[in-house]
Design an enzyme around this catalytic site. Structure first.
Site, short mmCIF file in Angstrom:
data_model
loop_
_atom_site.label_atom_id
_atom_site.label_comp_id
_atom_site.label_asym_id
_atom_site.label_seq_id
_atom_site.Cartn_x
_atom_site.Cartn_y
_atom_site.Cartn_z
N VAL A 2 13.28 1.74 -47.85
CA VAL A 2 13.70 2.54 -46.69
C VAL A 2 13.86 4.00 -47.11
O VAL A 2 13.50 4.92 -46.38
CB VAL A 2 15.01 1.99 -46.09
CG1 VAL A 2 15.50 2.90 -44.97
CG2 VAL A 2 14.80 0.59 -45.58
N GLU B 265 10.05 6.97 -42.23
CA GLU B 265 9.62 6.23 -41.03
C GLU B 265 9.80 7.03 -39.74
O GLU B 265 9.11 6.83 -38.76
CB GLU B 265 10.31 4.87 -40.92
CG GLU B 265 11.82 4.87 -40.91
CD GLU B 265 12.40 5.12 -42.30
OE1 GLU B 265 13.32 5.93 -42.40
OE2 GLU B 265 11.90 4.52 -43.28
N ASP C 160 -12.82 35.83 -20.85
CA ASP C 160 -13.57 36.53 -19.80
C ASP C 160 -12.74 37.74 -19.40
O ASP C 160 -11.64 37.96 -19.91
CB ASP C 160 -13.88 35.61 -18.62
CG ASP C 160 -12.64 34.97 -18.03
OD1 ASP C 160 -11.54 35.27 -18.52
OD2 ASP C 160 -12.77 34.20 -17.08
N ASP D 47 -18.67 26.12 -16.65
CA ASP D 47 -18.00 26.46 -17.91
C ASP D 47 -17.51 25.21 -18.64
O ASP D 47 -17.13 25.28 -19.81
CB ASP D 47 -16.79 27.37 -17.67
CG ASP D 47 -17.21 28.77 -17.27
OD1 ASP D 47 -18.31 29.19 -17.69
OD2 ASP D 47 -16.45 29.45 -16.56
P1 ATP Z 1 -15.85 37.30 -15.85
O1 ATP Z 1 -16.88 36.39 -16.45
O2 ATP Z 1 -15.29 38.25 -16.82
O3 ATP Z 1 -14.82 36.61 -15.05
P2 ATP Z 1 -17.19 38.11 -13.50
O4 ATP Z 1 -16.29 37.33 -12.64
O5 ATP Z 1 -17.50 39.50 -13.10
O6 ATP Z 1 -16.68 38.26 -14.94
P3 ATP Z 1 -19.43 36.68 -12.57
O7 ATP Z 1 -18.60 35.95 -11.61
O8 ATP Z 1 -20.49 35.97 -13.33
O9 ATP Z 1 -18.54 37.32 -13.69
O10 ATP Z 1 -20.02 37.94 -11.82
C1 ATP Z 1 -21.08 38.67 -12.37
C2 ATP Z 1 -21.58 39.71 -11.40
O11 ATP Z 1 -21.93 39.13 -10.15
C3 ATP Z 1 -20.58 40.81 -11.08
O12 ATP Z 1 -20.69 41.86 -11.97
C4 ATP Z 1 -21.01 41.25 -9.69
O13 ATP Z 1 -22.00 42.24 -9.75
C5 ATP Z 1 -21.61 40.01 -9.09
N1 ATP Z 1 -20.66 39.33 -8.21
C6 ATP Z 1 -19.43 38.92 -8.48
N2 ATP Z 1 -18.89 38.31 -7.43
C7 ATP Z 1 -19.78 38.34 -6.46
C8 ATP Z 1 -19.83 37.87 -5.11
N3 ATP Z 1 -18.80 37.24 -4.56
N4 ATP Z 1 -20.93 38.07 -4.41
C9 ATP Z 1 -21.98 38.68 -4.97
N5 ATP Z 1 -22.02 39.16 -6.20
C10 ATP Z 1 -20.95 39.00 -6.94
#
Ligand code: ATP
Length: 870
Positions: A265, A270, A312, A612
């Site tokens: 022990v 344990e 991000d 993702d």
């Molecule tokens: P992170 O990855 O850092 O979160 P993020 O959100 O800007 O960045 P994405 O969502 O991939 O990454 O967006 C990439 C690009 O898409 C932006 O830079 C923008 O130009 C365009 N974008 C983002 N949101 C929209 C939307 N709702 N409609 C159209 N284009 C968009």
């Protein structure tokens, strides 16, 4: 291919409060019968399943049959006391884990009484109208009312691993489920009507997000489990050898049996695996208070070893509160005033406020911005409320500032949704005479599908010079850290949504300020030797500008398409520099994680989208966003940031380091206590003197007094130096050479000192000598704990009183020891006799070096290097 969007019926209001109440009454909550929570009885029974405890119970039975009633009772008493202490601690840990599980319950977006709201998915009732998008888990069985490009992952239900296309159910009101609880939306969006909830669903895995916390063993638990087993085997061999030797030398059989047993022990820690679990569970609870929810206990442990954070940008480093500040068109550059989502600002050209009615080109641009969007601004109770995603809300707010017409959502005919892979979206509307396509997205993505650009006198061909001018304007905005959205449209004769030959309308620059806490957190990470790599979907210039604002060092900026052409080796080489990744798609994240891991890094990777998930799973610590993240990303992650904030990751790493250090402290402490006893017993047997400790005394020391102190040691606060050391290696042993040295040093001293006190008091009788040695060992063990409180600093620096629970544990064990010596029933069980002041004084003098020497040595600082991870 494109699914037709059934025009959203705006008269649809959703259920009323009364209807909800009625249905709740009828159908109950949308949940499955809970997996039976661990019952207190089970936790209690678990205390008796330990192999050693079983042996002790058997020993008690043997003692009983041999007529040794006192020993029988003593063993049972110690076993019961041990079980009670174990139960209290494990029950606390169970409760902490249960609280964490409850925090992971899924949410759902519903339309009720005309308003959209996000509610606990448990609250859903049949006939509720639910909105789901890419990444959402489907909270109940639903009939599809409207759907756009909807694909779901039904693998959990059918085993089918490919996404399944989901057209709208043929006739609305057919009542057949198109969407099933427990599956998830891979892409697109839909509105559905709930047709079955809880146990009435086809599958009903609503609780699939509840995580596996506590189910799998962590590396540390495994490592310590192996250590405990090895020591166990060694202990049994030694115990059997001692028993046989004793019998051969004709010593009392029962006495030798009990000695062998209690030595076993003494040798086996344990309590160790249980203390680790308790510490990790309580650590996870502490993390939640810091806004980091660990979905697996392993995350708490691994976090402390994290060497790289890939994060991000939008929402994690920045506020994700967008405001449009600039507009660029072929002929004009506009400024926008106002902050946040209040449309009380103005659009200005050369200092003059402008509205849509003053400027046809501006009108076309703003009309595109507000039509190609799902966001809405609502004026309620004298302030503006927003629905939707921040980028879109900012664009709609901008349109309000320019007094744009608000489109009728019923005109929306078709849509190609936004995704992080495509980085643009478009819609087809049937307002007015001719159907029109409106598109928005990243500049290069919109340019790729445009063939003309809107000028003040009409459309111009999009020749190289025009493209260059547009990209230069984009870069100018991006260099200020603005997120840039391009807008384009086309009147289409044939009523189909084809993203081609659009007319480029202009650019909008959105400001998204860095979060306040992030700059300090960046410095904290750097001091702790943790690299931060920004991995963003946003453009390279914007990303670099934000990195600059946050003092993130950047030598190289790599775009996603540049990563595509790199070999794994090249990528690894680049990752040795200060690199920033922009315009990445989710698939790039997976490559980046793997490349970093190949370099031996322990990677924490953030992610929020459905795509993702593979990168989050691959990362050593997948980090998802509690607010912004999709259910799928959360399900794939180890850690959920409740506030989506980068600073929380750094805090969680600090917490992980604290947990690991604390575990290391009590492992060393427990083993050094055991070592002292083993050395004393073995040396004494070799000398051939009377037994130094009675068997029940050994049990008392190991099962009653040690565990309580160890758990309290696990609650030590974070040491100031903890976030200044480089991350530990993942493979770093808990003990290591410094640990073994500490165990041997303490063990040798306490063993030798108790032997000395035993033999010097022996002339007063065996009972007195044994009691003195017993008390000495307990006191030695208790006071040594101060030396193990910090691996770096002396107590006078960290504060003698800074861990009140430890002091409480010490007080409790000292009191118990006094009772063991002066309270007749315990005297009987533990074979003790009262000691006088002189004995206690000798014990105190012998105990003094155990406190003073470590303090002195630590104060000189040279031990720091030896005890801190190599
Ligand atoms: P992170 O990855 O850092 O979160 P993020 O959100 O800007 O960045 P994405 O969502 O991939 O990454 O967006 C990439 C690009 O898409 C932006 O830079 C923008 O130009 C365009 N974008 C983002 N949101 C929209 C939307 N709702 N409609 C159209 N284009 C968009």
């Amino acid at each position: 291919m494109n699914e037709q969007l059934q025009s959203p019926n705006r008269s649809r209001q959703g259920l009323t409060a009364r209807e909800i109440e009625e249905r709740r009454h009828l159908y109950g909550l949308n949940e499955l019968p809970k997996v039976a929570a661990v019952s207190p009885l089970r936790v209690l029974l678990r205390q008796f399943t330990n192999f050693l405890v079983l042996i002790l119970i058997a020993a008690a039975a043997i003692a009983f049959f041999l007529g040794e009633k006192v020993d029988t009772v003593a063993i049972l008493f110690v076993v019961l006391l041990n079980a009670a202490l174990g139960f209290i601690q494990e029950w606390r840990a169970e409760k902490a884990v249960e609280a964490l599980r409850n925090m992971m319950s899924p949410r759902a977006r519903v339309l009720r009484e005309g308003h959209e709201a996000t509610i606990d998915a448990r609250e859903l009732v049949p006939d509720d109208i639910v909105i789901v998008e890419a990444g959402d888990s489907i909270p109940a069985d639903m009939e599809i009312l409207t759907s756009v490009q909807l694909f779901t992952d039904e693998s959990a239900l059918t085993g089918e691993s490919l996404p399944v296309a989901k057209p709208r159910t043929e006739s609305v009101g057919s009542g057949s489920a198109g969407l099933f609880a427990g599956t998830a939306v891979v892409s697109g969006r839909a509105e559905g009507k709930v047709i079955a909830t809880g146990r009435n669903t086809a599958f009903g895995e609503v609780a699939s997000l509840t995580g596996e916390i506590g189910e799998k063993q962590t590396n540390l638990q495994r490592q310590l489990g192996i250590l405990a087993r090895q020591l166990g085997i060694a202990a049994l061999v030694v115990a059997v050898a001692i028993f046989i030797a004793g019998v051969l030398f004709q010593r009392d059989t029962l006495e030798m049996f009990m000695t062998g047993l209690s030595l076993a022990v003494a040798m086996v820690p344990e309590g160790l695996p249980a203390v680790v679990t308790i510490t990790l569970a309580l650590g996870a609870a502490a993390m939640v208070r810091q806004k980091a929810l660990a979905r697996r206990l392993q995350a708490v442990e691994t976090l402390g070893a994290a060497s790289v954070i890939c994060t991000d940008k939008t929402g994690t480093l920045t506020e994700n509160k967008m405001t449009a500040t600039r507009i660029w068109t072929h002929d004009r550059a506009y400024q926008v005033t106002g902050v946040g989502y209040d449309p009380a600002g103005r659009i200005e050209y050369e200092g003059q406020p402008l509205r849509c009615s003053d400027d046809a080109h501006l009108a076309a641009l703003l009309n595109c911005a507000i039509t190609c969007s799902h966001a809405r601004l609502l004026h309620r109770d004298n302030h503006w409320q927003t629905v939707g995603e921040p980028t879109e809300i900012a664009l709609v707010t901008l349109a309000y500032k320019g007094w744009a017409d608000i489109p009728d959502p019923n005109d929306l005919a078709e849509e190609m949704p936004f995704s992080s892979d495509r980085k643009r979206m478009s819609v087809l509307t049937r307002a007015g005479d001719s159907p029109t396509i409106y598109a928005k997205g990243a500049a290069e993505q919109i340019l790729a599908v445009s063939s003309t650009v809107q000028g003040k006198d009409g459309k111009l061909p999009l020749v190289t010079a025009e493209r260059t001018a547009i990209l230069a304007a984009e870069e100018e905005m991006a260099a200020l850290g603005l997120r840039v959205i391009a807008l384009a449209s086309r009147e289409t004769g044939d009523d189909s949504l084809e993203e081609r030959d659009l007319t480029f309308l202009g650019l909008v620059g959105l400001i998204d300020p860095p979060r306040k806490e992030v700059a300090a957190a960046m410095q904290g990470a750097r001091r702790a030797g943790v690299r931060v790599i920004m991995v963003t979907g946003d453009g390279p210039v914007t990303a670099r500008a934000i990195a600059g604002q946050l003092s993130i060092p950047v030598q190289t900026v790599l775009r996603g398409d540049e990563v595509d052409v790199l070999s794994p080796d090249e990528l690894q080489q680049l990752l040795k520099q200060d690199v920033l990744f922009a315009r990445v798609k989710p698939a790039h994240k997976l490559r980046i994680v793997k490349a970093l891991q190949a370099l031996g890094e322990i990677v924490a990777m953030t992610g929020d989208g459905v795509n993702d998930a593979p990168a989050l799973k691959q990362a050593d610590i997948g980090v998802s966003m509690g607010q912004r993240g999709t259910d799928v990303a959360k399900g794939a992650s180890d850690l959920v940031l409740l506030d989506d904030n980068f600073a929380t990751i750094v805090r969680a790493i600090g917490e992980g380091r604290r947990q690991f250090d604390n575990i290391r402290k009590f492992v060393r402490y427990l083993l050094s206590s055991n070592a002292g006893e083993v050395i004393a017993i073995l040396v004494n047997i070799m000398i051939g003197g009377p037994l130094i400790f009675a068997a029940t005394q050994i049990l008392w020391m190991n099962l009653v007094t040690d565990g309580v102190t160890a758990v309290a040691l696990g609650l030590e606060k974070r040491e100031s130096g903890q976030m200044q050391d480089p991350p530990r290696q993942k493979s770093e042993p808990v003990l290591g050479t410094p640990g073994l040295a500490m165990i041997l040093l303490f063990g040798s001293y306490t063993g030798a000192a108790s032997l000395w006190i035993f033999y010097t008091t022996l002339p007063l009788g065996t009972d007195v000598a044994r009691t003195t040695a017993f008390c000495a060992m307990v006191v030695f063990e208790k006071v040594s704990v101060f030396a193990f409180r910090s691996l770096r600093q002396p107590c006078w620096q960290i504060g003698w009183f800074s861990n009140p629970l430890l002091l409480l544990a010490l007080l409790a064990t000292f009191s118990a020891q006094l009772a063991a010596v002066y309270w007749p029933p315990l005297q009987l069980l533990l074979h003790t006799v009262p000691l006088d002041g002189g004995h206690w004084l000798t014990i105190a003098i012998l105990a003094l070096p155990l406190v003073v020497l470590p303090e002195l040595i630590k104060s000189t600082g040279w031990l720091t290097k030896a005890t801190v991870p190599d």
